[in-house]
Design a protein around this motif. Structure first.
Motif, short mmCIF file in Angstrom:
data_model
loop_
_atom_site.label_atom_id
_atom_site.label_comp_id
_atom_site.label_asym_id
_atom_site.label_seq_id
_atom_site.Cartn_x
_atom_site.Cartn_y
_atom_site.Cartn_z
N PRO A 462 0.81 -1.21 0.00
CA PRO A 462 0.00 0.00 0.00
C PRO A 462 0.85 1.27 0.00
N LEU A 463 0.26 2.33 -0.46
CA LEU A 463 0.89 3.64 -0.42
C LEU A 463 1.27 4.01 1.01
N GLY A 464 2.49 4.54 1.22
CA GLY A 464 2.92 5.02 2.52
C GLY A 464 3.45 3.97 3.46
N ILE A 465 3.53 2.68 3.04
CA ILE A 465 4.01 1.60 3.89
C ILE A 465 5.49 1.33 3.62
N ARG A 466 6.29 1.23 4.68
CA ARG A 466 7.70 0.87 4.51
C ARG A 466 7.79 -0.57 3.98
N HIS A 467 8.70 -0.76 3.02
CA HIS A 467 8.82 -2.09 2.42
C HIS A 467 10.22 -2.31 1.87
N ARG A 468 10.53 -3.58 1.66
CA ARG A 468 11.83 -3.94 1.09
C ARG A 468 11.68 -5.26 0.34
N LEU A 469 12.45 -5.39 -0.75
CA LEU A 469 12.50 -6.62 -1.54
C LEU A 469 13.92 -7.17 -1.49
N GLU A 470 14.05 -8.47 -1.17
CA GLU A 470 15.37 -9.10 -1.09
C GLU A 470 15.34 -10.43 -1.84
N ASN A 471 16.54 -10.85 -2.28
CA ASN A 471 16.69 -12.15 -2.92
C ASN A 471 17.56 -13.04 -2.04
N PRO A 472 16.96 -13.94 -1.27
CA PRO A 472 17.74 -14.82 -0.39
C PRO A 472 18.26 -16.06 -1.11
N GLY A 473 17.90 -16.22 -2.38
CA GLY A 473 18.24 -17.44 -3.10
C GLY A 473 19.54 -17.37 -3.86
N ARG A 474 19.75 -18.39 -4.70
CA ARG A 474 20.99 -18.53 -5.47
C ARG A 474 20.80 -18.24 -6.95
N VAL A 475 19.60 -17.94 -7.37
CA VAL A 475 19.33 -17.59 -8.76
C VAL A 475 18.72 -16.19 -8.78
#
Length: 504
Positions: A462-475
Motif C-alpha cells: 500500500p501507499l505510505g508503507i515501509r517495504h523492502r524486496l530481497e533475494n535470499p536465493g541462489r538464482v
C-alpha cells in the motif's frame, strides 16, 4: 607552508635526487564522471558512453582499465586503478570492473564538480597508504589503438612528473577539428616533449585550420601525469576552495559496497572546474612555482565524441559502411548502423548517415550534423521526456529493472534482483505497488511483517508503507511490478536503510 606545498617546492630544488630517491608507484586514475549527450540515444544521463561497448567487445571503461596491462617498465605499477565516478554510475562501474577481474578502488563523487575536484579526490585516495604516487590520469571514454605507443609516452611523462612537473599527453593533429581543445607548444625539449605555453579552448573552424597549419599546436587529450603531492600542492595554491572541500570530504568519507563515499555536504562546497581551467592555465604564469610539459602521443587516439568519430574508429566494408548489431546494408555508402535493441536495421541507398536504434528511440542523422545531437538532447530534456536520462532497462546496484509499459496512472516493470542483493527499505508517498514473482524466491518486508514469496505468488504494497524486496536465493529473482498512483517518478522514494549508501 603546507606539507604538500613543501613537497612540491622540494621537487624543484637542487636536491631533487635525494628527495625522490625512492621512486613512487605509478597509479592509474580513471576519470569516469561523464554524463553523455553526444552519443544519444545509446548514451544517456544515467548510462553514459564509458559504460557502453562502442568499438569493441569491451566497454570503453573496461578497455581503459586494461590500458596499463603489458607496460614493460622499471616503474612499480599499482595493480588496482583508482576510478572516480558519480553516484548514479558507481554500481555499473563496480560490476564492469568485477566482470574483467579488476579490483578497482572506486571513489564516488556525491555530485558533479568536473575533473579538477575528481582528480583531487583521486590524489587523496592514492596517498592513503602514506606514500606518494605518480598519477596517470585518463578519461574513461576514449579509444587508443596502439598501447605500446601510449606506454612509451607515459614513460617519458612519468620522468617529468618525478621531477615535480605536471605532464599532459598531446595529440599532433592530422586535421583541423573544432571538437578538441588545443595546446600551444613552448620550448622544445630533448625527448620530443615541449614546455606548455598555453591551453586554448575549442576554436572556430578557420582558427583550427590555422593552428594545424602552423604546427605549433597539439590536441589536448585530457590525459595527465603528475605526482599526487604536486597535484595537491597545485590545487591548494590555485584553487584553495576546491582543495579545502575535497580534503574535508575525504576525511569524513565512508566505505560502502567496496567503494569510498566522500562526505556529500563537504564535497558539494567545492566549485566546479576542469583540470585545464583550474590548474593548467595557471602554471604558465610568471608567479607560478610549477612547470608543465606536453608529451606527444601518436597512438591512434580518439575521444569518440560523436557518432562520426565512432564510425571513423570502426572497421568498414568496401563501401565505407560500419555496423554494430543486426544491420544490413544494400547500396549504402559511408553509413554507420547500430541495432541496440536487437531489431534488424536495414540501410538501403543511404550515404553519409548515422542510423541508431534502441528500445525506445531511433536516431537518423547526417554525419556532417552529428554535433547538433547535443542540442536535440537539450530539447528532449526541456520537454521532460524520459529518453534523455535513462534507457528502458535501468541498472541498479542490486540488479536492474525494465520498464515494460506505462500510462497516466500506472507503470509496469520487470525487476531482476541478483542473488544475495536487496533493495533499500523505502516508502512512496504517491503510489502503491503489486508484486508477482515469476522466477526465484523473494523475501518481502512490508510494515512490521516479513515473509517469503515463491513463483506465481504475489503481494500488495500500500501507499505510505515501509517495504523492502530481497533475494535470499541462489538464482536471480524476477518479479513483475505494477505501480499505480497519481505520480510514478523515481524521485518518489524515501529511503530509511540502504546498503549502497543512498539514504543521504
Amino acid at each position: 607552508m603546507s606539507k604538500v606545498t613543501e613537497v612540491a617546492s622540494n621537487a624543484k630544488s637542487e636536491n631533487v635526487e635525494q628527495v625522490l630517491l625512492d621512486r613512487p608507484t605509478l597509479v592509474q586514475v580513471i576519470l569516469a564522471g561523464g554524463s553523455g549527450t553526444r552519443l544519444w540515444p545509446v548514451s544517456r544521463e544515467q548510462f553514459p558512453k564509458q559504460l557502453i561497448d562502442l568499438v569493441g567487445n569491451q566497454t570503453l571503461l573496461q578497455a581503459t582499465m586494461g590500458r596499463m596491462a603489458g607496460f614493460s617498465t622499471s616503474w612499480d605499477i599499482a595493480a588496482d586503478p583508482v576510478i572516480v565516478c558519480g553516484t548514479e554510475h558507481y554500481f555499473a562501474t563496480y560490476e564492469q570492473a568485477r566482470e574483467i577481474g579488476v579490483n578497482a578502488r572506486i571513489v564516488v563523487e556525491p555530485g558533479r564538480r568536473d575533473t579538477a575536484p575528481a582528480l583531487t579526490l583521486a590524489a587523496l585516495a592514492a596517498r592513503t597508504d602514506g606514500r606518494d604516487a605518480i598519477l596517470i590520469a585518463m578519461p574513461a571514454d576514449h579509444a587508443i589503438a596502439d598501447l605500446d605507443a601510449l606506454h612509451q609516452s607515459i614513460e617519458i611523462a612519468a620522468d617529468y612528473a618525478l621531477s615535480g612537473k605536471i605532464a599532459t599527453l598531446g595529440i599532433p593533429p592530422d586535421r583541423p577539428d573544432t571538437g578538441f581543445g588545443y595546446i600551444r607548444l613552448g620550448e622544445a625539449l630533448h625527448d620530443g616533449a615541449h614546455r606548455i605555453e598555453r591551453f586554448v579552448e575549442k576554436p572556430a573552424a578557420e582558427l583550427a585550420a590555422q593552428y594545424v597549419e602552423s604546427g605549433n599546436y597539439w590536441w589536448n587529450s585530457g590525459m595527465f601525469v603528475v605526482r599526487s603531492s604536486v597535484w595537491l600542492a597545485m590545487i591548494e595554491r590555485f584553487q584553495p576552495e576546491i582543495h579545502a572541500a575535497c580534503l574535508q570530504a575525504w576525511e569524513h568519507a565512508k566505505k560502502a559496497d567496496e567503494c569510498m563515499m566522500p562526505d556529500a555536504t563537504e564535497f558539494l562546497r567545492s566549485p566546479s572546474d576542469s583540470i585545464d581551467y583550474a590548474v593548467m592555465e595557471q602554471i604558465g604564469k610568471a608567479d607560478s612555482p610549477f612547470d608543465g610539459v606536453v608529451v606527444p602521443l601518436v597512438a591512434g587516439w580518439s575521444d569518440l565524441g560523436s557518432w562520426d568519430a565512432v564510425w571513423q574508429a570502426m572497421q568498414k566494408d568496401e563501401d565505407g559502411n560500419a555496423a554494430s548489431g543486426r544491420v544490413l546494408f544494400e547500396g549504402a555508402t559511408a553509413t554507420y548502423g547500430r541495432s541496440q535493441g536487437g531489431r534488424l536495421v536495414a540501410c538501403v541507398g543511404t550515404s553519409n548517415l548515422i542510423v541508431v536504434d534502441t528500445d525506445d528511440a531511433v536516431l537518423v542523422v547526417d554525419r556532417s550534423h552529428v554535433q547538433d545531437i547535443k542540442g536535440l538532447v537539450s530539447r528532449i530534456k526541456r520537454d521532460k521526456s524520459p529518453e534523455a536520462d535513462a534507457h528502458r532497462k535501468v541498472r541498479r546496484p542490486w540488479g536492474f529493472y525494465d520498464s515494460i509499459d506505462h500510462g497516466d496512472r500506472f507503470q509496469v516493470k520487470r525487476i531482476v534482483v541478483m542473488p544475495g542483493a536487496r533493495l533499500s527499505l523505502q516508502m512512496h508517498h504517491h503510489r502503491a505497488e503489486h508484486w508477482t514473482v515469476v522466477c526465484g524466491t523473494a523475501l518481502v518486508t512490508r510494515g512490521d511483517e516479513q515473509f517469503l514469496l515463491g513463483e506465481n505468488e504475489s503481494t500488495y504494497i500500500p501507499l505510505g508503507i515501509r517495504h523492502r524486496l530481497e533475494n535470499p536465493g541462489r538464482v536471480p529473482l524476477q518479479i513483475i511490478e505494477v505501480q499505480s498512483g497519481t505520480y510514478l517518478g523515481e524521485d518518489d522514494i524515501v529511503r530509511f536503510d540502504d546498503k549502497y549508501g543512498r539514504c543521504g
